[in-house]
Design an enzyme around this catalytic site. Structure first.
Site, mmCIF file in Angstrom:
data_model
loop_
_atom_site.group_PDB
_atom_site.id
_atom_site.type_symbol
_atom_site.label_atom_id
_atom_site.label_comp_id
_atom_site.label_asym_id
_atom_site.label_seq_id
_atom_site.Cartn_x
_atom_site.Cartn_y
_atom_site.Cartn_z
ATOM 1 N N ASN A 24 0.832 -1.185 0.000
ATOM 2 C CA ASN A 24 0.000 0.000 0.000
ATOM 3 C C ASN A 24 0.875 1.247 0.000
ATOM 4 O O ASN A 24 1.997 1.229 0.499
ATOM 5 C CB ASN A 24 -0.910 0.022 1.233
ATOM 6 C CG ASN A 24 -2.070 -0.945 1.123
ATOM 7 O OD1 ASN A 24 -2.578 -1.190 0.036
ATOM 8 N ND2 ASN A 24 -2.491 -1.504 2.243
ATOM 9 N N LYS A 75 -5.129 3.518 -6.379
ATOM 10 C CA LYS A 75 -5.339 2.633 -5.235
ATOM 11 C C LYS A 75 -5.235 3.407 -3.931
ATOM 12 O O LYS A 75 -5.978 3.142 -2.969
ATOM 13 C CB LYS A 75 -4.335 1.484 -5.256
ATOM 14 C CG LYS A 75 -4.650 0.447 -4.185
ATOM 15 C CD LYS A 75 -3.752 -0.763 -4.251
ATOM 16 C CE LYS A 75 -4.153 -1.751 -3.150
ATOM 17 N NZ LYS A 75 -3.233 -2.896 -3.090
#
Length: 319
Positions: free
Chosen positions: A113, A191
């Site tokens: 992430n 994302k």
């Protein structure tokens, strides 16, 4: 021998640094395809895998995949490709641990992430070891030691490097849809926007995405978060994907029953990655002169929850 040379024609050797749900799933598929794979992870997972292989459970199968496992970073020795899957907070430390053992020319792919893990790993590893970012779209979970479950998707978008095309082909052959993109930074930001929209909210109330969007005012807060993220991205020279708003809405449907990884970390008393999600937007916004009050509020609320020892229901879904 560098894996991008014509004479490197054999199966690739992979190591997974930080073998949690994401790394175990991709490692299992690569091992099934005939690649040598070593998972590097926590002792309880490693012991179970050494004893019984990695249990891979999907919608259509439940099987054990034999592969190597270790708790030590030295196990990256000899790997052609290292999938870096540690928490974003651990990127530099993991890179430092791996550095003495990496083969010359070994490609490090950051499957994490956040948007700057490749830059941070590159700053530690230097020019001797190519690093490329990979955007991960997969829903997986650790159901127990040595047991990974797959709930959906499983594709990668890989940044350019001398070896990226070769690695993408091998991934595809192993049943992992993968493509190389010169615009991986935009995909990473897409994302990031989705994570910023949902992760903190899910963590604060310990509820899944579908529940969140049913609450009065929640979609307005999500819209404010997204608007701030896109303003920062634009100021940073990153063009937003045309379908980002549809993608944000779609997560609440396609992953309606799932809590965020930030919610799971908070529930287990583990440090979250919030500083690399909403926190990154706040940091870049401050540097670029873009106000981010909603992202800042979510960042502070999650950090206060961490500091106060808030706990919640523990499931194992990874998003």
């Amino acid at each position: 021998m560098p894996l991008n040379t014509p004479s490197h024609t054999g199966r690739l050797r992979f190591a997974v640094m930080g073998a949690g749900a994401v790394g175990c799933y991709f490692g299992a598929l690569l091992a099934r395809a005939g690649h040598a794979v070593t998972l590097i992870g926590r002792p309880d997972h490693v012991q179970a895998i050494q004893a019984h292989g990695l249990r891979l459970q999907t919608a259509t199968q439940d099987t054990h995949v034999p592969l190597e496992a270790s708790t030590d970073a030295s196990a990256v020795r000899g790997a052609d490709v290292v999938l870096l899957c540690v928490k974003s907070t651990d990127t530099e430390e993991a890179a430092r641990q791996m550095q003495p053992y990496l083969a010359p020319g070994a490609l490090v792919l950051t499957l994490q992430n956040g948007v700057d893990n490749d830059e941070r790993a590159r700053a530690v590893l230097g020019a001797a070891h190519p690093v490329a970012a990979a955007v991960v779209y997969v829903a997986t979970a650790m159901a127990g030691p040595g047991h990974v479950r797959h709930f959906g998707r499983g594709e990668l978008v890989i940044g350019p490097s001398p070896a990226s095309a070769r690695v993408a082909r091998e991934l595809c052959d192993a049943g992992i849809p993968a493509e190389v993109s010169d615009n991986v930074r935009s995909a990473l930001w897409a994302k990031l926007v989705i994570n910023c929209a949902y992760n903190a909210l899910s963590a604060i109330v310990q509820q899944p995405y579908g529940w969140l969007v049913q609450q009065d005012g929640a979609t307005d807060v999500i819209a404010d978060v997204v608007a701030e993220c896109l303003a920062v991205a634009q100021a940073d020279g990153v063009p937003p994907p045309a379908d980002i708003h549809a993608a944000v809405r779609g997560i609440a449907q396609s992953m309606a029953g799932q809590r965020s990884s930030t919610a799971q970390d908070l529930a287990r008393g583990r440090p979250t990655e919030i500083g690399h999600l909403n926190g990154y937007v706040v940091q870049r916004g401050a540097a670029l002169g873009v106000a981010t009050p909603v992202n800042r509020a979510l960042l502070v609320l999650v950090r206060m929850a961490e500091a106060s020892g808030v706990r919640g229901p523990q499931d194992h879904q990874k998003t």
